[in-house]
Design a protein around this motif. Structure first.
Motif, mmCIF file in Angstrom:
data_model
loop_
_atom_site.group_PDB
_atom_site.id
_atom_site.type_symbol
_atom_site.label_atom_id
_atom_site.label_comp_id
_atom_site.label_asym_id
_atom_site.label_seq_id
_atom_site.Cartn_x
_atom_site.Cartn_y
_atom_site.Cartn_z
ATOM 1 N N CYS A 56 3.883 13.408 7.890
ATOM 2 C CA CYS A 56 3.798 12.041 8.405
ATOM 3 C C CYS A 56 3.252 11.080 7.352
ATOM 4 C CB CYS A 56 2.931 12.016 9.651
ATOM 5 S SG CYS A 56 2.551 10.352 10.246
ATOM 6 N N ILE A 57 2.109 11.422 6.782
ATOM 7 C CA ILE A 57 1.459 10.520 5.827
ATOM 8 C C ILE A 57 2.245 10.442 4.526
ATOM 9 C CG2 ILE A 57 -0.623 10.148 4.463
ATOM 10 C CD1 ILE A 57 -2.195 11.455 6.706
ATOM 11 N N ALA A 58 2.636 11.597 3.986
ATOM 12 C CA ALA A 58 3.351 11.619 2.719
ATOM 13 C C ALA A 58 4.682 10.885 2.830
ATOM 14 C CB ALA A 58 3.577 13.063 2.270
ATOM 15 N N SER A 59 5.398 11.087 3.942
ATOM 16 C CA SER A 59 6.695 10.436 4.121
ATOM 17 C C SER A 59 6.544 8.924 4.254
ATOM 18 C CB SER A 59 7.389 11.006 5.364
ATOM 19 O OG SER A 59 8.598 10.341 5.618
ATOM 20 N N ALA A 60 5.546 8.474 5.008
ATOM 21 C CA ALA A 60 5.345 7.039 5.206
ATOM 22 C C ALA A 60 5.057 6.330 3.885
ATOM 23 C CB ALA A 60 4.211 6.808 6.189
ATOM 24 N N ILE A 61 4.188 6.912 3.068
ATOM 25 C CA ILE A 61 3.834 6.291 1.788
ATOM 26 C C ILE A 61 4.989 6.391 0.800
ATOM 27 C CG2 ILE A 61 2.282 6.450 -0.205
ATOM 28 C CD1 ILE A 61 0.095 7.332 1.703
ATOM 29 N N ALA A 62 5.703 7.502 0.809
ATOM 30 C CA ALA A 62 6.793 7.722 -0.148
ATOM 31 C C ALA A 62 7.920 6.715 0.016
ATOM 32 C CB ALA A 62 7.349 9.136 0.002
ATOM 33 N N HIS A 63 8.090 6.168 1.198
ATOM 34 C CA HIS A 63 9.215 5.258 1.461
ATOM 35 C C HIS A 63 8.808 3.790 1.429
ATOM 36 C CE1 HIS A 63 10.977 9.057 2.948
ATOM 37 N NE2 HIS A 63 12.119 8.496 2.629
ATOM 38 N N ILE A 64 7.606 3.492 0.951
ATOM 39 C CA ILE A 64 7.177 2.096 0.823
ATOM 40 C C ILE A 64 7.839 1.465 -0.395
ATOM 41 C CG2 ILE A 64 5.226 0.599 0.264
ATOM 42 C CD1 ILE A 64 3.457 2.366 1.939
ATOM 43 N N GLU A 65 8.345 0.256 -0.201
ATOM 44 C CA GLU A 65 8.869 -0.529 -1.314
ATOM 45 C C GLU A 65 8.208 -1.902 -1.244
ATOM 46 O OE1 GLU A 65 13.068 -0.700 -1.156
ATOM 47 O OE2 GLU A 65 13.357 1.482 -1.188
ATOM 48 N N ALA A 66 7.538 -2.272 -2.314
ATOM 49 C CA ALA A 66 6.774 -3.532 -2.273
ATOM 50 C C ALA A 66 7.019 -4.373 -3.516
ATOM 51 C CB ALA A 66 5.281 -3.233 -2.158
ATOM 52 N N GLY A 67 7.278 -5.677 -3.286
ATOM 53 C CA GLY A 67 7.387 -6.620 -4.380
ATOM 54 C C GLY A 67 6.136 -7.467 -4.465
ATOM 55 N N ASN A 68 6.140 -8.491 -5.338
ATOM 56 C CA ASN A 68 4.948 -9.322 -5.524
ATOM 57 C C ASN A 68 4.609 -10.116 -4.271
ATOM 58 O OD1 ASN A 68 4.565 -8.503 -8.162
ATOM 59 N ND2 ASN A 68 5.922 -10.090 -8.992
ATOM 60 N N LYS A 69 5.647 -10.720 -3.647
ATOM 61 C CA LYS A 69 5.409 -11.511 -2.445
ATOM 62 C C LYS A 69 4.933 -10.619 -1.311
ATOM 63 C CE LYS A 69 7.692 -14.766 0.676
ATOM 64 N NZ LYS A 69 8.966 -15.442 1.015
ATOM 65 N N LEU A 70 5.586 -9.474 -1.193
ATOM 66 C CA LEU A 70 5.196 -8.539 -0.152
ATOM 67 C C LEU A 70 3.770 -8.043 -0.383
ATOM 68 C CD1 LEU A 70 5.888 -6.851 2.319
ATOM 69 C CD2 LEU A 70 6.938 -5.169 0.808
ATOM 70 N N GLY A 71 3.413 -7.881 -1.657
ATOM 71 C CA GLY A 71 2.070 -7.409 -1.981
ATOM 72 C C GLY A 71 0.994 -8.346 -1.477
ATOM 73 N N ARG A 72 1.211 -9.669 -1.575
ATOM 74 C CA ARG A 72 0.238 -10.648 -1.075
ATOM 75 C C ARG A 72 0.121 -10.568 0.436
ATOM 76 N NH1 ARG A 72 1.429 -15.728 -1.424
ATOM 77 N NH2 ARG A 72 -0.750 -16.395 -1.342
ATOM 78 N N ILE A 73 1.246 -10.465 1.108
ATOM 79 C CA ILE A 73 1.223 -10.347 2.572
ATOM 80 C C ILE A 73 0.493 -9.080 2.984
ATOM 81 C CG2 ILE A 73 2.636 -10.079 4.644
ATOM 82 C CD1 ILE A 73 4.796 -11.747 3.277
ATOM 83 N N LEU A 74 0.791 -7.978 2.290
ATOM 84 C CA LEU A 74 0.149 -6.705 2.623
ATOM 85 C C LEU A 74 -1.355 -6.771 2.420
ATOM 86 C CD1 LEU A 74 2.667 -4.127 1.084
ATOM 87 C CD2 LEU A 74 2.236 -4.541 3.503
#
Length: 403
Positions: A56-74
């Motif tokens: 569960c944890i490994a799969s959730a993190i492995a499929h994250i895709e983040a850009g600069n704009k998304l990084g600020r929101i996150l």
């Protein structure tokens, strides 16, 4: 029929527990002969939890895709999530202090919650192990969660080379979720046998503890839903923010009750936050991630569960170290249990692992988690809407209500 289908597992589980409790009242200590049935069920559950957490944890993190704009929101979203989870947990601790849970029958005094060594040694032992095989033990859940997260991060960073491994993690997660569902089909029998044993050997006085804890949860949880969410909406948008939040939060609330799932409430939440004035780029991130990472209802239930188990084993739930650890466990449990059927059991395993409670602590944790599920789902699901409003306020510097 649709409502019964949604909560069928909870109804059948309660039916098994009630039947077992009645058997314990009738036959007394003679029911000890069926205790192996309870032990088999609990052992199956313990065995399945470890691979389930990893995938569960490994799969959730492995499929994250983040850009600069998304990084600020996150970044802003994470602070909002953390703040509301900790606040709800701390206020629950205060409620437990005001209305303490007293256990008339102590299951065992033979529990040592103090770990030897200085603070540094305790921290090392809490977060890590020095042999790989030790990380696979349910007694070391926190090191295992950290290892799972690192594995998922590495799979994400591997890019194209890690594609096959990421698919393996995803497939493993789906399979293990079904494994847990299969095991939980045995829950009415397994937990029924456990309660028959407990009532037959300890007595019916245990029911008072459950009733008291449920009273605290539903009383404080309802207050938090009405007053806490109203306060958050006011911070996000003043008086207009309160009006626009409650006007558009009715459908998500009913959806959460009807489906019993934060995930299933995502579509209703997305429509609601749009009507609340939350920009689509923020709502499209906060709502889906909030369904798995942000759980105010679960944070409240985590504290209640810990207070009950401490009472059942004759331990005090008021030391600074114990309280700080409880807040930490609450945050971790809220993060790791998302998106998994009966995912709250992972948090319960954390409680047992970190505080060193025996296997007998799991059934009380499970039954409380089951009984508070309707209100917990409402708080978990609709809390994402007010979190989206707060994220908009802090990220854009303006109220979503006037956007």
């Amino acid at each position: 029929m649709g409502f019964f289908k949604t909560y069928r597992s909870m109804v059948t589980l309660l039916a098994g527990i009630i039947a077992g409790s009645i058997a314990g009242l009738i036959f007394g200590e003679k029911v000890v002969v069926i205790k192996p049935i309870a032990d088999i069920f609990l052992n199956l559950l313990f065995t399945a939890i470890i691979p389930l957490v990893f995938f569960c944890i490994a799969s959730a993190i492995a499929h994250i895709e983040a850009g600069n704009k998304l990084g600020r929101i996150l970044g802003v979203m994470s602070l909002v999530f953390l703040s509301t989870i900790l606040l709800s947990a701390f206020l629950t601790i205060v409620a437990v202090w005001i209305f303490p849970i007293h256990q008339q029958v102590t299951l065992s005094h033979d529990i040592n919650l103090e770990q030897p060594g200085n603070w540094g040694e305790q921290l090392v032992k809490l977060l890590t192990v020095n042999e790989f095989y030790e990380i696979l033990s349910r007694k070391n859940m926190l090191p295992f969660i950290i290892f799972s997260g690192i594995t998922g991060l590495a799979a994400m960073r591997a890019g194209e080379h890690g594609k096959a491994f990421r698919q393996f993690l995803y497939s493993g997660n789906e399979v293990m979720k079904d494994v847990l569902i299969v095991i939980m089909n045995l829950g009415p029998v397994g937990l029924g046998a456990y309660f028959a044993y407990q009532v037959g050997t300890v007595g019916p006085k245990l029911f008072g503890t459950y009733a008291h804890s449920l009273g605290i949860y539903y009383g404080f949880g309802s207050l938090y839903f009405l007053v806490g969410f109203t306060l958050y909406a006011f911070i996000a948008g003043g008086i207009p923010g309160i009006r626009i939040f409650w006007k558009n939060n009715i459908i998500p609330t009913l959806t959460a009750v009807g489906t019993g799932s934060s995930i299933a409430t995502i579509p209703a939440n997305l429509n609601a936050v749009k009507a609340m004035g939350v920009p689509e780029d923020i709502g499209g991130v906060v709502v889906p991630l909030g369904a798995t990472l942000h759980k105010d209802g679960s944070s409240i239930s985590s504290i209640i569960k810990m207070a009950v188990v401490f009472a059942m084993f004759g331990k005090s739930f008021d030391g600074p170290g114990i309280i700080l650890m409880a807040l930490g466990v609450t945050v971790i449990a809220s993060i790791v249990e998302g998106g998994i059927p009966n995912g709250g059991y992972i948090g319960e395993m954390l409680v047992m692992s970190i505080y060193g409670f025996p296997i007998e602590a799991l059934p009380p944790l499970m039954i409380i988690g089951t009984l508070v599920d309707p209100l917990a789902t409402i708080l978990n699901a609709t809390g994402d809407n007010v979190a989206a409003m707060l994220t908009t306020r802090f990220l854009r510097g303006r109220s979503p209500a006037v956007s």
